[in-house]
Structures are given as C-alpha cells and as structure tokens.
Motif scaffolding. Sequence first.
Motif, PDB file in Angstrom:
ATOM      1  N   PHE A  90      41.525  47.214  44.963  1.00 33.46           N
ATOM      2  CA  PHE A  90      41.972  45.828  44.837  1.00 33.46           C
ATOM      3  C   PHE A  90      42.191  45.544  43.353  1.00 33.46           C
ATOM      4  CE2 PHE A  90      37.385  46.147  45.654  1.00 33.46           C
ATOM      5  CZ  PHE A  90      36.865  45.722  44.439  1.00 33.46           C
ATOM      6  N   PRO A  91      42.951  44.489  43.051  1.00 32.88           N
ATOM      7  CA  PRO A  91      43.235  44.186  41.651  1.00 32.88           C
ATOM      8  C   PRO A  91      41.982  43.776  40.868  1.00 32.88           C
ATOM      9  CG  PRO A  91      44.801  43.079  43.094  1.00 32.88           C
ATOM     10  CD  PRO A  91      43.716  43.638  43.964  1.00 32.88           C
ATOM     11  N   LEU A  92      41.809  44.401  39.699  1.00 29.37           N
ATOM     12  CA  LEU A  92      40.826  43.971  38.712  1.00 29.37           C
ATOM     13  C   LEU A  92      41.636  43.254  37.641  1.00 29.37           C
ATOM     14  CD1 LEU A  92      38.598  47.166  38.290  1.00 29.37           C
ATOM     15  CD2 LEU A  92      38.343  45.291  39.923  1.00 29.37           C
ATOM     16  N   LEU A  93      41.383  41.973  37.469  1.00 32.23           N
ATOM     17  CA  LEU A  93      42.209  41.142  36.593  1.00 32.23           C
ATOM     18  C   LEU A  93      41.530  40.919  35.246  1.00 32.23           C
ATOM     19  CD1 LEU A  93      43.390  38.531  39.243  1.00 32.23           C
ATOM     20  CD2 LEU A  93      44.466  40.699  38.585  1.00 32.23           C
ATOM     21  N   ALA A  94      42.319  41.079  34.186  1.00 28.87           N
ATOM     22  CA  ALA A  94      41.818  40.964  32.819  1.00 28.87           C
ATOM     23  C   ALA A  94      41.956  39.528  32.313  1.00 28.87           C
ATOM     24  CB  ALA A  94      42.573  41.920  31.901  1.00 28.87           C
ATOM     25  N   ASP A  95      40.835  38.846  32.206  1.00 28.62           N
ATOM     26  CA  ASP A  95      40.769  37.486  31.650  1.00 28.62           C
ATOM     27  C   ASP A  95      40.448  37.612  30.156  1.00 28.62           C
ATOM     28  OD1 ASP A  95      40.741  34.727  31.607  1.00 28.62           O
ATOM     29  OD2 ASP A  95      38.786  34.521  32.587  1.00 28.62           O
ATOM     30  N   PHE A  96      41.185  38.522  29.521  1.00 34.07           N
ATOM     31  CA  PHE A  96      40.894  38.964  28.165  1.00 34.07           C
ATOM     32  C   PHE A  96      41.353  37.970  27.098  1.00 34.07           C
ATOM     33  CE2 PHE A  96      41.887  41.673  24.441  1.00 34.07           C
ATOM     34  CZ  PHE A  96      40.629  42.191  24.210  1.00 34.07           C
ATOM     35  N   TRP A  97      42.605  37.450  27.269  1.00 33.11           N
ATOM     36  CA  TRP A  97      43.113  36.519  26.263  1.00 33.11           C
ATOM     37  C   TRP A  97      44.020  35.494  26.910  1.00 33.11           C
ATOM     38  CZ3 TRP A  97      40.998  35.924  21.817  1.00 33.11           C
ATOM     39  CH2 TRP A  97      41.604  35.064  20.901  1.00 33.11           C
ATOM     40  N   PRO A  98      43.813  34.199  26.686  1.00 36.03           N
ATOM     41  CA  PRO A  98      42.696  33.701  25.891  1.00 36.03           C
ATOM     42  C   PRO A  98      41.365  34.048  26.553  1.00 36.03           C
ATOM     43  CG  PRO A  98      43.844  31.867  26.915  1.00 36.03           C
ATOM     44  CD  PRO A  98      44.613  33.110  27.239  1.00 36.03           C
TER      45      PRO A  98
END
Length: 153
Positions: A90-98
């Motif tokens: 399943f998708p691992l989503l990057a809440d990296f920036w901001p």
Amino acid sequence: MAVEAGDLAPDFELKDQHGTPVRLSDFKGRKNVLLVFYPLAFSGVCTGELGAIRDELPSLGAAEDVQVLAVSVDSMFALRAWADQEEYRFPLLADFWPHGGTARLYGVFDEEKGVALRGTFVIDRAGTVRWKVVNAVPDARDLDEYRKALAGL
C-alpha cells in the motif's frame, strides 16, 4: 484544529514511496480509506503495526473496498527502502515538506518530537471521517478496533 468523526476529511496530496502523487480525493466515491499516521519508518512499533495491517487487511474488512494510506514525515527515499524491505503493498506517503503539514491538518502532529502521533482515520467513500483514534508515539494501536470501525461501513 483536530479532525473528528463526522467531519469531511481534509483533502491532501503527498508523494508515495515511488514519487507518485496520491490525493485523498482520488478515492472519493470509489473506496473507503484507512488513513494511518505513524511516527517513523524503520522503528519497531511502526514496523509491527504496518506489518499487521499488511498481513491482516483481509480480516479487517473487504480488502478490495478499503485503501490503506500510511503517512509519516520520512522522505520518499526512506519510505521506498522500508516498503521494499517489509513488502508493503500500500502507499507509504511522505509528509516530508512542509514538514508534517498533513499531520498538522489532521491534528496529529507532535510539535515537540517533530513526528506524527499514531492517528488513524476511517474515511468512507463520501469522504466523511467515520472513526478516529489517536495514540501517543510509544503506544501501538489495536487491530480489533480497526475491524470494528471498518465493519461499520
């Protein structure tokens, strides 16, 4: 401001572990969404939780009707390595920036630690939050709670 059960889930767009943009609204009208915020890739509790979701999704409800979206502040490169190692499909989503922007939008960002709390939101096809639970960083979630929430959809 925290998102609560009964609220319309705020839309967001984040890149997955392959760099592909994923929007919550992509699933509106098509699938229920299990939105899982977690602190960090490669950590023990997070690996256990997402592994349990990977392994138990069919028993959590109709797997074809539920899209898992897992969100952390990690970069997409770290998420790709972790997904490959653990065989997450399943998708691992990057809440990296901001940094932590989506976790903040949902009210589950720990400003002191700089990571997401263990927030889970069950969102129905109409885009409404039907269930929510938030655990502190060290406290794992209970899969039986997911089963109950998803059974109610």
